[in-house]
Design an enzyme around this catalytic site. Sequence first.
Site, PDB file in Angstrom:
ATOM      1  CD  GLU A 227    -104.344  -0.650 -22.198  1.00  0.00           C
ATOM      2  OE1 GLU A 227    -103.801  -1.483 -21.455  1.00  0.00           O
ATOM      3  OE2 GLU A 227    -104.026   0.550 -22.261  1.00  0.00           O
TER       4      GLU A 227
ATOM      5  CB  SER B 217    -114.125  -5.627 -17.384  1.00  0.00           C
ATOM      6  OG  SER B 217    -114.828  -6.313 -18.375  1.00  0.00           O
TER       7      SER B 217
ATOM      8  CD  GLU C 194    -120.530   3.405 -24.715  1.00  0.00           C
ATOM      9  OE1 GLU C 194    -121.054   4.029 -23.783  1.00  0.00           O
ATOM     10  OE2 GLU C 194    -120.543   3.770 -25.898  1.00  0.00           O
TER      11      GLU C 194
ATOM     12  CB  THR D 255    -119.593  -7.089 -19.813  1.00  0.00           C
ATOM     13  OG1 THR D 255    -119.153  -7.112 -18.441  1.00  0.00           O
ATOM     14  CG2 THR D 255    -118.392  -7.096 -20.730  1.00  0.00           C
TER      15      THR D 255
HETATM   16  C1  LIG Z   1    -118.302  -4.171 -31.084  1.00  0.00           C
HETATM   17  C2  LIG Z   1    -117.400  -3.601 -30.034  1.00  0.00           C
HETATM   18  C3  LIG Z   1    -117.027  -2.254 -30.076  1.00  0.00           C
HETATM   19  C4  LIG Z   1    -116.173  -1.691 -29.105  1.00  0.00           C
HETATM   20  N1  LIG Z   1    -115.800  -0.370 -29.212  1.00  0.00           N
HETATM   21  C5  LIG Z   1    -114.894   0.128 -28.311  1.00  0.00           C
HETATM   22  C6  LIG Z   1    -114.380   1.474 -28.453  1.00  0.00           C
HETATM   23  O1  LIG Z   1    -114.750   2.221 -29.381  1.00  0.00           O
HETATM   24  N2  LIG Z   1    -113.472   1.930 -27.541  1.00  0.00           N
HETATM   25  C7  LIG Z   1    -113.031   1.147 -26.514  1.00  0.00           C
HETATM   26  O2  LIG Z   1    -112.205   1.611 -25.720  1.00  0.00           O
HETATM   27  N3  LIG Z   1    -113.480  -0.143 -26.370  1.00  0.00           N
HETATM   28  C8  LIG Z   1    -114.394  -0.669 -27.248  1.00  0.00           C
HETATM   29  N4  LIG Z   1    -114.844  -1.962 -27.129  1.00  0.00           N
HETATM   30  C9  LIG Z   1    -114.313  -2.802 -26.054  1.00  0.00           C
HETATM   31  C10 LIG Z   1    -115.302  -3.049 -24.949  1.00  0.00           C
HETATM   32  O3  LIG Z   1    -115.476  -1.859 -24.180  1.00  0.00           O
HETATM   33  C11 LIG Z   1    -114.767  -4.216 -24.117  1.00  0.00           C
HETATM   34  O4  LIG Z   1    -114.882  -5.377 -24.930  1.00  0.00           O
HETATM   35  C12 LIG Z   1    -115.519  -4.411 -22.821  1.00  0.00           C
HETATM   36  O5  LIG Z   1    -115.242  -3.359 -21.936  1.00  0.00           O
HETATM   37  C13 LIG Z   1    -115.121  -5.737 -22.141  1.00  0.00           C
HETATM   38  O6  LIG Z   1    -113.747  -5.874 -22.082  1.00  0.00           O
HETATM   39  P1  LIG Z   1    -113.047  -7.238 -22.594  1.00  0.00           P
HETATM   40  O7  LIG Z   1    -113.698  -7.631 -23.861  1.00  0.00           O
HETATM   41  O8  LIG Z   1    -111.599  -7.016 -22.584  1.00  0.00           O
HETATM   42  O9  LIG Z   1    -113.456  -8.332 -21.533  1.00  0.00           O
HETATM   43  P2  LIG Z   1    -112.733  -8.651 -20.134  1.00  0.00           P
HETATM   44  O10 LIG Z   1    -112.623  -7.397 -19.343  1.00  0.00           O
HETATM   45  O11 LIG Z   1    -111.510  -9.426 -20.396  1.00  0.00           O
HETATM   46  O12 LIG Z   1    -113.825  -9.589 -19.473  1.00  0.00           O
HETATM   47  C14 LIG Z   1    -114.069 -10.920 -19.940  1.00  0.00           C
HETATM   48  C15 LIG Z   1    -115.325 -11.440 -19.268  1.00  0.00           C
HETATM   49  O13 LIG Z   1    -115.170 -11.416 -17.845  1.00  0.00           O
HETATM   50  C16 LIG Z   1    -116.205 -10.665 -17.229  1.00  0.00           C
HETATM   51  N5  LIG Z   1    -115.660  -9.923 -16.085  1.00  0.00           N
HETATM   52  C17 LIG Z   1    -114.582  -9.106 -16.098  1.00  0.00           C
HETATM   53  N6  LIG Z   1    -114.380  -8.573 -14.856  1.00  0.00           N
HETATM   54  C18 LIG Z   1    -115.362  -9.075 -14.063  1.00  0.00           C
HETATM   55  C19 LIG Z   1    -115.707  -8.908 -12.682  1.00  0.00           C
HETATM   56  N7  LIG Z   1    -115.000  -8.101 -11.889  1.00  0.00           N
HETATM   57  N8  LIG Z   1    -116.785  -9.569 -12.209  1.00  0.00           N
HETATM   58  C20 LIG Z   1    -117.523 -10.385 -13.010  1.00  0.00           C
HETATM   59  N9  LIG Z   1    -117.256 -10.577 -14.340  1.00  0.00           N
HETATM   60  C21 LIG Z   1    -116.194  -9.954 -14.848  1.00  0.00           C
HETATM   61  C22 LIG Z   1    -116.702  -9.723 -18.308  1.00  0.00           C
HETATM   62  O14 LIG Z   1    -118.046  -9.352 -18.086  1.00  0.00           O
HETATM   63  C23 LIG Z   1    -116.557 -10.575 -19.566  1.00  0.00           C
HETATM   64  O15 LIG Z   1    -117.664 -11.400 -19.707  1.00  0.00           O
HETATM   65  C24 LIG Z   1    -115.691  -2.527 -28.064  1.00  0.00           C
HETATM   66  C25 LIG Z   1    -116.086  -3.877 -28.005  1.00  0.00           C
HETATM   67  C26 LIG Z   1    -116.910  -4.417 -28.975  1.00  0.00           C
HETATM   68  C27 LIG Z   1    -117.301  -5.879 -28.882  1.00  0.00           C
END
Ligand SMILES: Cc1cc2nc3c(=O)[nH]c(=O)nc-3n(C[C@H](O)[C@H](O)[C@H](O)COP(=O)(O)OP(=O)(O)OC[C@H]3O[C@@H](n4cnc5c(N)ncnc54)[C@H](O)[C@@H]3O)c2cc1C
Length: 396
Positions: A137, A142, A373, A375
């Site tokens: 969302e 994450s 899936e 980070t």
């Molecule tokens: C090309 C692509 C395809 C995708 N396809 C799908 C899909 O088909 N379906 C779907 O549901 N999602 C999909 N995603 C989404 C993807 O799963 C998310 O981008 C990913 O889970 C990270 O979430 P976010 O980008 O919101 O980052 P956030 O959760 O906002 O995190 C931002 C940063 O903070 C770090 N971080 C967050 N929490 C912590 C913690 N507790 N400790 C340390 N570091 C932390 C993260 O590692 C990241 O670097 C896709 C993303 C991309 C880029």
Amino acid sequence: MDFVIDAVDRQRLEHARELGATEVRPVGLEADRLSRPIPVDHPYFVRCLARGEGRTRWAGPGAEGKKGPRSERSTVTNLLIAEEYAYWDRGVGVANPGPGLPEMNVLALGTQEQKERFLGPFLAPDRPRWASFAMTEPGGGSDAAAIRTAARKDGNQYVLNGAKCFIGNASRADFILVQATLDRSKGRAAQRAFFVAQGTPGLGPFKIEKKMGLRAYESTSFSLEECRVPAENLLGGETRRDEREGFKGAMRTFNAGRPGIAANAVGIGRAALDESLAFAREHKLLGDVRVRDRIEHMARKLRVARLLCLKAGWLADQERPNIVEASMCKAQAATIAQDAAAFGMELLGTVGARGDHLIEKLYRDAKAMDIVEGTGQIQRLIMARSLVDFPRDKKE
Ligand SMILES: Cc1cc2nc3c(=O)[nH]c(=O)nc-3n(C[C@H](O)[C@H](O)[C@H](O)COP(=O)(O)OP(=O)(O)OC[C@H]3O[C@@H](n4cnc5c(N)ncnc54)[C@H](O)[C@@H]3O)c2cc1C
């Protein structure tokens, strides 16, 4: 451990290699240069279908326990093929038609009627068909337990409200398996997955995201506004015994997917190393010990990542837990793929920086492997917790 594959699977791997060179790389480059996903009506997808691709693993009604039209292979073989495919273009692999990411969840938790309704059209598809899995969302991906998309029961329907982003193949999918919560205050226990058929009022509009890499497939944001689905669209039905299955089902999808993403990353890393080697050879750079040293370093790390990946796959084939190995191989492989592509960019200098060499595309593609899936940071959290036996629900 035994990673040996039989003659039939070796032939499949060889076929993936041929297809990669003749079909996958060219169509992936085309999408990248045009900076748009492969269109739904692209002849490439018609050829995929003609080759028997895009089908489900489900055997069909009344055939439980039998093999589906997409024949089963070992996880180890699947990983080797995933690596090979990504060597040629990882984005195209995701663009390919088929029941995709939600299939495993539907096979594990779906009722017979749901399998018939949602996987049935993938038994012998009359046209390229896709399915999509929506967890992430705009508020963050994450922390999967914190999703906000809400589901409320109204008579014999559920009403969904919320927003999803970066969802693979969503606008072209026959159905999207949407993760939502019945009650945010109850955390994971209240999460459920709902089948939302394309065209359901309140689903959309769809916006295809601009992406730095993996441009061959669409990553799409959309909203759900008073989007009503029949109660029968709750994955697993309303009489499911374990109320935490909704969250666990989504996590199962990710756990099973991580070694595949790691294998993809190894493929991208290998392609970057091959491009670097070809350039170094052509420009007579291999006499420089610093170049040879970096090449050795990349090749060794890629080998480590591949072995970790195969171990995670082998454990899955033995039906043994592989949660640490799945996270370990993903964290390792995504990092080395980025290193290998960055090395290529350094070595090629202005040739890479111009933006029309494959190495530059691989550099952009590799980054996503550390995000999708879960980070790299999240993989490290999972491993660290498991290694010291730290309970998931305890506050850090
Ligand atoms: C090309 C692509 C395809 C995708 N396809 C799908 C899909 O088909 N379906 C779907 O549901 N999602 C999909 N995603 C989404 C993807 O799963 C998310 O981008 C990913 O889970 C990270 O979430 P976010 O980008 O919101 O980052 P956030 O959760 O906002 O995190 C931002 C940063 O903070 C770090 N971080 C967050 N929490 C912590 C913690 N507790 N400790 C340390 N570091 C932390 C993260 O590692 C990241 O670097 C896709 C993303 C991309 C880029």
